[in-house]
Design an enzyme around this catalytic site. Structure first.
Site, short mmCIF file in Angstrom:
data_model
loop_
_atom_site.label_atom_id
_atom_site.label_comp_id
_atom_site.label_asym_id
_atom_site.label_seq_id
_atom_site.Cartn_x
_atom_site.Cartn_y
_atom_site.Cartn_z
N CYS A 69 -18.48 52.64 12.35
CA CYS A 69 -18.83 53.57 11.26
C CYS A 69 -18.37 55.01 11.51
O CYS A 69 -18.14 55.74 10.55
CB CYS A 69 -20.31 53.49 10.93
SG CYS A 69 -21.38 53.83 12.32
N CYS A 108 -19.48 50.43 17.49
CA CYS A 108 -19.52 50.25 16.03
C CYS A 108 -18.30 50.95 15.45
O CYS A 108 -17.64 51.73 16.14
CB CYS A 108 -20.80 50.87 15.46
SG CYS A 108 -21.10 50.37 13.75
N ARG A 164 -26.69 59.96 10.84
CA ARG A 164 -25.41 59.78 10.14
C ARG A 164 -24.65 61.09 9.99
O ARG A 164 -23.43 61.11 10.02
CB ARG A 164 -25.65 59.12 8.78
CG ARG A 164 -26.05 57.68 8.99
CD ARG A 164 -25.98 56.88 7.74
NE ARG A 164 -26.47 55.53 8.01
CZ ARG A 164 -26.97 54.74 7.08
NH1 ARG A 164 -27.06 55.16 5.83
NH2 ARG A 164 -27.37 53.53 7.41
N CYS A 224 -19.50 49.86 8.83
CA CYS A 224 -19.49 49.45 10.24
C CYS A 224 -18.44 48.39 10.56
O CYS A 224 -18.33 47.95 11.70
CB CYS A 224 -20.88 48.94 10.63
SG CYS A 224 -22.17 50.17 10.38
N TYR A 245 -34.77 59.90 21.34
CA TYR A 245 -34.11 61.21 21.47
C TYR A 245 -34.89 62.14 22.38
O TYR A 245 -34.38 63.16 22.83
CB TYR A 245 -33.89 61.82 20.08
CG TYR A 245 -32.87 61.02 19.32
CD1 TYR A 245 -31.51 61.21 19.54
CD2 TYR A 245 -33.25 60.01 18.43
CE1 TYR A 245 -30.56 60.43 18.90
CE2 TYR A 245 -32.31 59.23 17.77
CZ TYR A 245 -30.97 59.44 18.02
OH TYR A 245 -30.03 58.66 17.40
N LYS A 283 -31.66 44.58 13.64
CA LYS A 283 -31.42 45.93 13.11
C LYS A 283 -31.46 45.89 11.59
O LYS A 283 -30.68 45.18 10.95
CB LYS A 283 -30.06 46.44 13.58
CG LYS A 283 -29.66 47.75 12.91
CD LYS A 283 -28.43 48.36 13.55
CE LYS A 283 -27.97 49.56 12.75
NZ LYS A 283 -26.79 50.20 13.33
N LYS A 332 -34.71 47.78 15.71
CA LYS A 332 -34.42 49.11 15.18
C LYS A 332 -34.55 49.14 13.67
O LYS A 332 -34.03 48.23 13.04
CB LYS A 332 -32.99 49.44 15.61
CG LYS A 332 -32.40 50.66 15.01
CD LYS A 332 -31.03 50.89 15.57
CE LYS A 332 -30.44 52.02 14.77
NZ LYS A 332 -29.07 51.91 14.57
C1 PBG Z 1 -24.18 52.76 13.96
C2 PBG Z 1 -25.56 53.19 14.33
C3 PBG Z 1 -26.55 53.76 13.52
C4 PBG Z 1 -27.59 54.08 14.39
C5 PBG Z 1 -27.22 53.65 15.66
N1 PBG Z 1 -25.97 53.08 15.60
C6 PBG Z 1 -26.56 54.13 12.08
C7 PBG Z 1 -26.48 53.07 11.05
O1 PBG Z 1 -26.55 51.88 11.31
O2 PBG Z 1 -26.31 53.47 9.89
C8 PBG Z 1 -28.85 54.78 13.99
C9 PBG Z 1 -29.48 55.61 15.05
C10 PBG Z 1 -30.47 56.59 14.58
O3 PBG Z 1 -30.75 56.77 13.37
O4 PBG Z 1 -31.02 57.27 15.45
N2 PBG Z 1 -24.07 51.64 13.19
#
Ligand code: PBG
Length: 316
Positions: free
Chosen positions: A114, A112, A198, A122, A306, A188, A241
């Site tokens: 971001c 990604c 974040r 992203c 986690y 997602k 997700k």
């Molecule tokens: C990156 C990404 C995110 C997560 C995984 N890859 C954050 C988002 O999309 O803002 C979230 C993972 C988590 O909260 O554990 N794009």
């Protein structure tokens, strides 16, 4: 080589693909590596999870392997943010270093922009303030290739641009990486449950939110269609997700696709259990196992959590 051979390549992938119900071998542990960090840093709200330096990460992986984890999802956090370039030497050193020290693990790379961009979105930001799909996909695919060249075992695109799975498959195949599987964050949602992550990944958008590219929780049809599309584009594994708030979609997506489907128990979900436990409202381990039993009941093939490093001790 294509999908059916790719997912048999290693015992790790055969575990994720197997139709048996969720068990400890089907857990993937997320990790964060931060460029030039001297000492590892705790992440607010998530005990036991750290922003790691290179050397602290090696210790963590070693201890995780002793706890029975051998699959990881790595988040790379470069020091210098850029909207045009990549910190290639950081990625290269981080990924090849891990694989050199731990050749037996399976290392997925979250793909990604971001954590890379100056604005925390992203994708590629155009001058009119919108995220440009095709430019984003091109840059993301170059990052996927860089990860593959550095030694990644698998690519996990989490950006939610249109067409990124096909584009990643294409760039990997045409550069001699057709054995590398793609685990797509296929369904997602834009969510309020990514908060602790974040901070850890330095990926909070500097303006606006991610609703022009991540899914709207109210839109069931698009949520299912997004996973169906990623299968067509060549993904090897699908994923939902946040996990718990997508639990109702596991069965409908499984009915419409033929790929192993996993869920990501995201940072905010993990932190919720931690916070409740800290306040004496539940027993942490029992709370976690309850959520994992729900994922199993709902029918996921694998889980990113986690607390993956505790699965062997706590779960079947
Ligand atoms: C990156 C990404 C995110 C997560 C995984 N890859 C954050 C988002 O999309 O803002 C979230 C993972 C988590 O909260 O554990 N794009």
């Amino acid at each position: 080589m294509n999908h059916l051979r790719r997912i048999k390549k290693s015992h790790h992938l055969r575990e994720l693909s197997s139709s048996s119900s969720l068990n400890a071998k089907k857990f993937i542990q997320p990790l964060f590596i931060v460029e030039d960090l001297k000492e590892r840093e705790a992440i607010d709200g998530m005990s036991g999870v750290y922003r790691e330096s290179e050397s602290s990460l090696y210790k963590q992986i070693e201890s995780d392997m002793n706890s029975g984890v051998d699959q990881f999802l790595l988040f790379t956090v470069p020091k210098k943010k850029s909207d045009t370039e990549f910190s290639s030497s950081f990625y290269n050193k981080a990924i090849s270093g891990i694989k050199k020290n731990f050749p037996d693990i399976f290392l997925w790379l979250d793909t990604c922009l971001c954590s890379v961009t100056t604005h925390g979105h992203c994708g590629h930001l155009d001058s009119d303030g919108t995220i440009h799909n095709e430019k984003s996909v091109k840059r993301l695919s170059n990052l996927a290739l860089l990860f593959a060249e550095s030694g990644a075992d698998g690519i996990a695109p989490s950006d939610m641009m249109d067409g990124r799975v096909a584009s990643h498959r294409n760039i990997l195949d045409s550069n001699g990486f057709n054995q590398i599987p793609i685990m797509s964050y296929s369904t997602k949602f834009k969510s309020n449950f990514y908060g602790p992550f974040r901070d850890a990944a330095e990926s909070t958008p500097s303006f606006g939110d991610r609703s022009t590219y991540q899914l709207d929780v109210r839109d069931r049809e698009s949520a299912i269609a997004a996973s169906v599309r990623d299968e067509k584009e060549g993904a090897d594994f699908l994923m939902l997700k946040p996990g718990m708030t997508s639990i109702d979609l596991i069965l409908p997506i499984r009915e419409k696709t033929n790929l192993p489907l996993g869920a990501y128990q995201v940072s905010g979900e993990y932190a919720s259990v931690e916070l409740l436990a800290k306040n004496g409202f539940l027993k942490r381990e029992e709370g976690l196992v309850e959520t994992w039993n729900v994922f199993r009941r709902a029918g996921v093939s694998f889980l990113i959590s986690y607390a993956a490093r505790e699965a062997k001790r706590l779960f079947i």
